[in-house]
Design an enzyme around this catalytic site. Structure first.
Site, PDB file in Angstrom:
ATOM      1  N   CYS A  22       0.820  -1.231   0.000  1.00 53.64           N
ATOM      2  CA  CYS A  22       0.000   0.000   0.000  1.00 53.64           C
ATOM      3  C   CYS A  22       0.846   1.271   0.000  1.00 53.64           C
ATOM      4  CB  CYS A  22      -0.946   0.003   1.192  1.00 53.64           C
ATOM      5  SG  CYS A  22      -2.103  -1.367   1.143  1.00 53.64           S
ATOM      6  N   HIS A  34      -3.252   7.516   3.105  1.00 56.71           N
ATOM      7  CA  HIS A  34      -3.679   6.228   2.576  1.00 56.71           C
ATOM      8  C   HIS A  34      -5.003   5.889   3.264  1.00 56.71           C
ATOM      9  CE1 HIS A  34      -3.931   2.162   1.436  1.00 56.71           C
ATOM     10  NE2 HIS A  34      -3.510   1.644   2.578  1.00 56.71           N
ATOM     11  N   ASN A  49     -10.055   0.406   0.954  1.00 61.18           N
ATOM     12  CA  ASN A  49      -8.599   0.478   0.791  1.00 61.18           C
ATOM     13  C   ASN A  49      -8.200  -0.066  -0.586  1.00 61.18           C
ATOM     14  OD1 ASN A  49      -5.848   0.040   0.851  1.00 61.18           O
ATOM     15  ND2 ASN A  49      -5.815  -0.776   2.937  1.00 61.18           N
TER      16      ASN A  49
HETATM   17  C1  LIG Z   1      -9.692  -5.133  10.271  1.00 63.01           C
HETATM   18  C2  LIG Z   1     -10.309  -4.155  11.248  1.00 63.01           C
HETATM   19  C3  LIG Z   1     -11.409  -3.349  10.579  1.00 63.01           C
HETATM   20  C4  LIG Z   1     -10.915  -4.915  12.415  1.00 63.01           C
HETATM   21  O1  LIG Z   1     -11.474  -3.993  13.345  1.00 63.01           O
HETATM   22  P1  LIG Z   1     -11.146  -4.128  14.910  1.00 63.01           P
HETATM   23  O2  LIG Z   1     -11.911  -3.080  15.593  1.00 63.01           O
HETATM   24  O3  LIG Z   1      -9.652  -4.099  15.068  1.00 63.01           O
HETATM   25  O4  LIG Z   1     -11.772  -5.516  15.244  1.00 63.01           O
HETATM   26  P2  LIG Z   1     -11.088  -6.844  15.839  1.00 63.01           P
HETATM   27  O5  LIG Z   1     -10.276  -7.510  14.779  1.00 63.01           O
HETATM   28  O6  LIG Z   1     -10.422  -6.500  17.140  1.00 63.01           O
HETATM   29  O7  LIG Z   1     -12.371  -7.710  16.103  1.00 63.01           O
HETATM   30  C5  LIG Z   1     -13.360  -7.319  17.063  1.00 63.01           C
HETATM   31  C6  LIG Z   1     -14.503  -8.299  16.980  1.00 63.01           C
HETATM   32  O8  LIG Z   1     -15.229  -8.083  15.757  1.00 63.01           O
HETATM   33  C7  LIG Z   1     -15.290  -9.308  15.013  1.00 63.01           C
HETATM   34  N1  LIG Z   1     -15.226  -8.960  13.591  1.00 63.01           N
HETATM   35  C8  LIG Z   1     -14.131  -8.884  12.797  1.00 63.01           C
HETATM   36  N2  LIG Z   1     -14.489  -8.531  11.556  1.00 63.01           N
HETATM   37  C9  LIG Z   1     -15.850  -8.400  11.557  1.00 63.01           C
HETATM   38  C10 LIG Z   1     -16.806  -8.065  10.585  1.00 63.01           C
HETATM   39  N3  LIG Z   1     -16.458  -7.777   9.306  1.00 63.01           N
HETATM   40  N4  LIG Z   1     -18.104  -8.012  10.953  1.00 63.01           N
HETATM   41  C11 LIG Z   1     -18.497  -8.275  12.198  1.00 63.01           C
HETATM   42  N5  LIG Z   1     -17.634  -8.606  13.174  1.00 63.01           N
HETATM   43  C12 LIG Z   1     -16.328  -8.666  12.861  1.00 63.01           C
HETATM   44  C13 LIG Z   1     -14.105 -10.087  15.474  1.00 63.01           C
HETATM   45  O9  LIG Z   1     -14.305 -11.471  15.235  1.00 63.01           O
HETATM   46  C14 LIG Z   1     -14.068  -9.753  16.943  1.00 63.01           C
HETATM   47  O10 LIG Z   1     -15.050 -10.508  17.600  1.00 63.01           O
HETATM   48  P3  LIG Z   1     -14.828 -11.030  19.103  1.00 63.01           P
HETATM   49  O11 LIG Z   1     -14.690  -9.801  19.934  1.00 63.01           O
HETATM   50  O12 LIG Z   1     -16.078 -11.792  19.386  1.00 63.01           O
HETATM   51  O13 LIG Z   1     -13.578 -11.846  19.065  1.00 63.01           O
HETATM   52  C15 LIG Z   1      -9.235  -3.174  11.828  1.00 63.01           C
HETATM   53  O14 LIG Z   1      -8.392  -3.870  12.712  1.00 63.01           O
HETATM   54  C16 LIG Z   1      -8.385  -2.525  10.772  1.00 63.01           C
HETATM   55  O15 LIG Z   1      -8.878  -1.836   9.885  1.00 63.01           O
HETATM   56  N6  LIG Z   1      -7.058  -2.689  10.875  1.00 63.01           N
HETATM   57  C17 LIG Z   1      -6.139  -2.094   9.934  1.00 63.01           C
HETATM   58  C18 LIG Z   1      -6.113  -2.926   8.697  1.00 63.01           C
HETATM   59  C19 LIG Z   1      -5.417  -2.233   7.566  1.00 63.01           C
HETATM   60  O16 LIG Z   1      -5.401  -1.040   7.486  1.00 63.01           O
HETATM   61  N7  LIG Z   1      -4.863  -3.032   6.663  1.00 63.01           N
HETATM   62  C20 LIG Z   1      -4.221  -2.562   5.482  1.00 63.01           C
HETATM   63  C21 LIG Z   1      -2.972  -1.858   5.767  1.00 63.01           C
HETATM   64  S1  LIG Z   1      -2.317  -1.117   4.337  1.00 63.01           S
END
Ligand SMILES: CC(C)(COP(=O)(O)OP(=O)(O)OC[C@H]1O[C@@H](n2cnc3c(N)ncnc32)[C@H](O)[C@@H]1OP(=O)(O)O)[C@@H](O)C(=O)NCCC(=O)NCCS
Length: 325
Positions: free
Chosen positions: A111, A252, A282
């Protein structure tokens, strides 16, 4: 001599996929995605390829009569999803644009690819005395994600953004300061293994093995927040231009919460960050130039404005470019 962005372009697939569409194929909800990421729509390829998107984004750059194709001596494509490894996507762009002679190559810095490509282009244009260069960032993330994994599939989209760079002899505008860096991904927070093929000499059992993107979202989020802060402060420091002089920061577009954290940590007014994640998700190497093109086409950029482009991605790579429009 300075290197300046003089035109911008973008192209995304025609198909829009909403959070409600994803509710039908994944255990997720519109509310969850919107609240945790800021994303509402993304564009997903049906028949578009990285090359077709990159070509259309670059055709935008040369459609005005004032562009002399023979001056374009460099085309760099930032992508981790080339539809053809050989020829490169950049070479496909060169052919489609009917540019006769030009250095062309692809780079992959996930990215962060667009920022790295602009920096490479700036150096090459200065060192090799190239008048004009194209940088295009494109990714077809829909090909990389596991569509059964709700933790990754919801945050990505497909798209391309492009810029035409010009070497300017007597101009105080253009790229003023660049910061690029990489820290080890010790947690394996963003991994995409390459496809492996069985040969007479390896131990692969199947004809080939292929992989999907593996991501530890919360770990990436933590890294991204630090990366944005460090990168913005680095270009500010080396340019001697204070943060309050910056008109726009184009980050980004990965997660609204990452941007919110940067706003809070750096105490930068919210409205300085240009955000379009709601409509694109993204798009990896496409995200910054797509946002830049939107700002430009909406006439929001004025000559003399200071702008910071800032990004991060797999590697773990990150960086920023400060420029004067
Ligand atoms: C991926 C992302 C959206 C997840 O959000 P988060 O707030 O960190 O959520 P978590 O991964 O901690 O998960 C929290 C809960 O939601 C659940 N969950 C994950 N994805 C879900 C979805 N799409 N829908 C519903 N629930 C979801 C998880 O299973 C977890 O459940 P639990 O508490 O029962 O275990 C976030 O971490 C993110 O955007 N990270 C950066 C990723 C990124 O930028 N990548 C590219 C870099 S260039």
């Amino acid at each position: 001599m300075g290197v300046k962005i003089i035109k911008t372009g973008r192209k995304v697939p025609h198909k829009k996929v909403t959070n409600f569409d994803l509710e039908k194929i994944l255990d997720t909800t519109n509310e969850w995605i919107k609240d945790r990421t800021g994303i509402i729509n993304r564009h997903i390829s049906t028949n578009e390829t990285s090359s077709s998107l990159a070509i259309e984004a670059c055709q935008e750059l040369i459609k005005d009569k004032d562009i002399n194709l023979s001056e374009i001596g460099l085309i760099i494509c930032a992508t981790m999803t080339p539809d053809t490894l050989i020829p490169t996507v950049a070479a496909n762009v060169k052919k489609a644009l009917k540019i006769e002679h030009s250095i062309t190559f692809d780079i992959n810095v996930a990215c962060s690819g667009f920022l790295y490509a602009v920096s490479v282009a700036e150096s090459m244009m200065k060192n090799l005395n190239i008048k004009k260069g194209i940088v295009v960032g494109v990714d077809l993330n829909s090909q990389l994600v596991d569509w059964k994994d709700r933790g990754t599939a919801i945050v990505f989209g497909d798209g391309a953004g492009s810029v035409l760079l010009s070497s300017e002899k007597n101009s105080d505008s253009g790229i003023l300061s660049t910061f690029l860096d990489n820290i080890d991904d010790n947690d394996n927070s963003l991994i995409l293994k390459n496809i492996s093929y069985k040969t007479p000499f390896n131990n692969l059992e199947n004809e080939y093995e292929f992989f999907k993107l593996e991501m530890l979202g919360p770990k990436v989020m933590k890294f991204a927040i630090n990366a944005i802060n460090t990168s913005i402060l680095s270009v500010i420091k080396s340019s001697n231009i204070s943060l309050d002089k910056i008109k726009y920061i184009i980050p980004h577009q990965a997660n609204q919460r990452i941007i919110d954290a940067a706003v809070k940590n750096l105490k930068i007014p919210n409205e300085k960050f240009y955000i379009n994640i709601d409509n694109y998700a993204n798009t990896s190497a496409g995200s910054i130039p797509i946002a830049l093109d939107e700002l430009n086409k909406n006439n929001l950029l004025k000559k003399g404005d200071y702008i910071i482009l800032v990004g991060f991605g797999g590697g773990l790579s990150f960086g920023a470019i400060l420029l004067k429009w």
